[in-house]
Design an enzyme around this catalytic site. Structure first.
Site, PDB file in Angstrom:
ATOM      1  N   SER A  85       0.790  -1.233   0.000  1.00  0.00           N
ATOM      2  CA  SER A  85       0.000   0.000   0.000  1.00  0.00           C
ATOM      3  C   SER A  85       0.821   1.282   0.000  1.00  0.00           C
ATOM      4  O   SER A  85       0.258   2.360  -0.193  1.00  0.00           O
ATOM      5  CB  SER A  85      -0.962   0.013   1.189  1.00  0.00           C
ATOM      6  OG  SER A  85      -2.063  -0.817   0.921  1.00  0.00           O
ATOM      7  N   LYS A  88       0.240   3.707  -2.807  1.00  0.00           N
ATOM      8  CA  LYS A  88      -0.812   4.732  -2.810  1.00  0.00           C
ATOM      9  C   LYS A  88      -0.269   6.149  -2.631  1.00  0.00           C
ATOM     10  O   LYS A  88      -0.934   7.111  -3.000  1.00  0.00           O
ATOM     11  CB  LYS A  88      -1.860   4.397  -1.746  1.00  0.00           C
ATOM     12  CG  LYS A  88      -2.642   3.140  -2.103  1.00  0.00           C
ATOM     13  CD  LYS A  88      -3.486   2.627  -0.968  1.00  0.00           C
ATOM     14  CE  LYS A  88      -4.229   1.367  -1.415  1.00  0.00           C
ATOM     15  NZ  LYS A  88      -4.495   0.455  -0.335  1.00  0.00           N
ATOM     16  N   SER A 140      -6.596   3.835   3.227  1.00  0.00           N
ATOM     17  CA  SER A 140      -5.889   2.906   2.341  1.00  0.00           C
ATOM     18  C   SER A 140      -6.865   2.235   1.374  1.00  0.00           C
ATOM     19  O   SER A 140      -6.811   1.027   1.140  1.00  0.00           O
ATOM     20  CB  SER A 140      -5.134   1.851   3.168  1.00  0.00           C
ATOM     21  OG  SER A 140      -4.236   1.146   2.346  1.00  0.00           O
TER      22      SER A 140
END
Length: 198
Positions: A85, A88, A140
């Site tokens: 993640s 991102k 997230s």
């Protein structure tokens, strides 16, 4: 003749005196900071300086001082690894640079069905790009990442081309992004160093 309140004058004098003291102290603090800033290098904290004794659970790490452009500590910082993640962050950078925060995005089926962590987007939901970015970074949101990618790039694939181009501009030479949310793929990776640059 105007009425003069002696108590108010005394209070006013106290405020001025207090303000002068604060300014003098602040001046000394800034002078102290300027003296420190003249040094080319700072002494590293002992834990970092003695990194042989440093115990890290992570296999890859970097401690980078952006102000002085110095790497203070690294551990396998250039090894290509899945970055999940943390992808991102780059998704958000590209969204900020290429998108209009006021745009209203219509959520597609791919975003609604992506799975994993998300902000519970449904097909045909309408949401601003600004709120999608908040959902991307705060929660997230995998669904937010796909919605952003499809809105700005027309498809996730095209958006990833933008991500890879931006990564190269930043100086990330050991990264490759094939999705906007960080889902595992053998061809989706980065390094601790590249992530520090991002």
């Amino acid at each position: 003749c105007e009425y003069i309140n002696v108590k108010e004058i005394k209070m006013f004098k106290r405020i001025i005196a207090f303000s002068l003291i604060i300014l003098i102290l602040a001046g000394n603090v800034f002078a102290f900071y300027d003296d420190i800033a003249e040094f080319e290098e700072f002494e590293m904290i002992e834990t970092v300086a003695n990194y042989d004794n440093l115990i890290l659970n992570s296999k890859n790490a970097i401690l980078y001082d952006n102000t002085y452009d110095k790497i203070l500590f690294e551990k396998n910082a250039y090894e290509k690894v899945p970055n999940a993640s943390t992808t991102k962050v780059l998704t958000a950078i590209v969204a900020f640079e290429k998108g209009n925060l006021k745009d209203i995005v219509t959520v597609g089926k791919n975003a609604a069905l992506i799975g994993g962590s998300g902000i519970n987007l449904r097909t045909d939901d309408k949401i601003s790009l600004e709120d999608l970015i908040k959902g991307l970074l705060v929660h997230s949101g995998n669904d937010a990442a796909v919605a952003i990618a499809e809105h700005i790039g027309g498809s996730v694939e095209n958006f990833c081309k933008m991500m890879n181009q931006k990564a190269k501009e930043i100086g990330c030479l050991d990264s490759n992004f094939v999705n906007a949310n960080g889902a595992h793929s053998d061809n989706h990776y980065s390094t601790a160093y590249d992530l520090a640059m991002i």
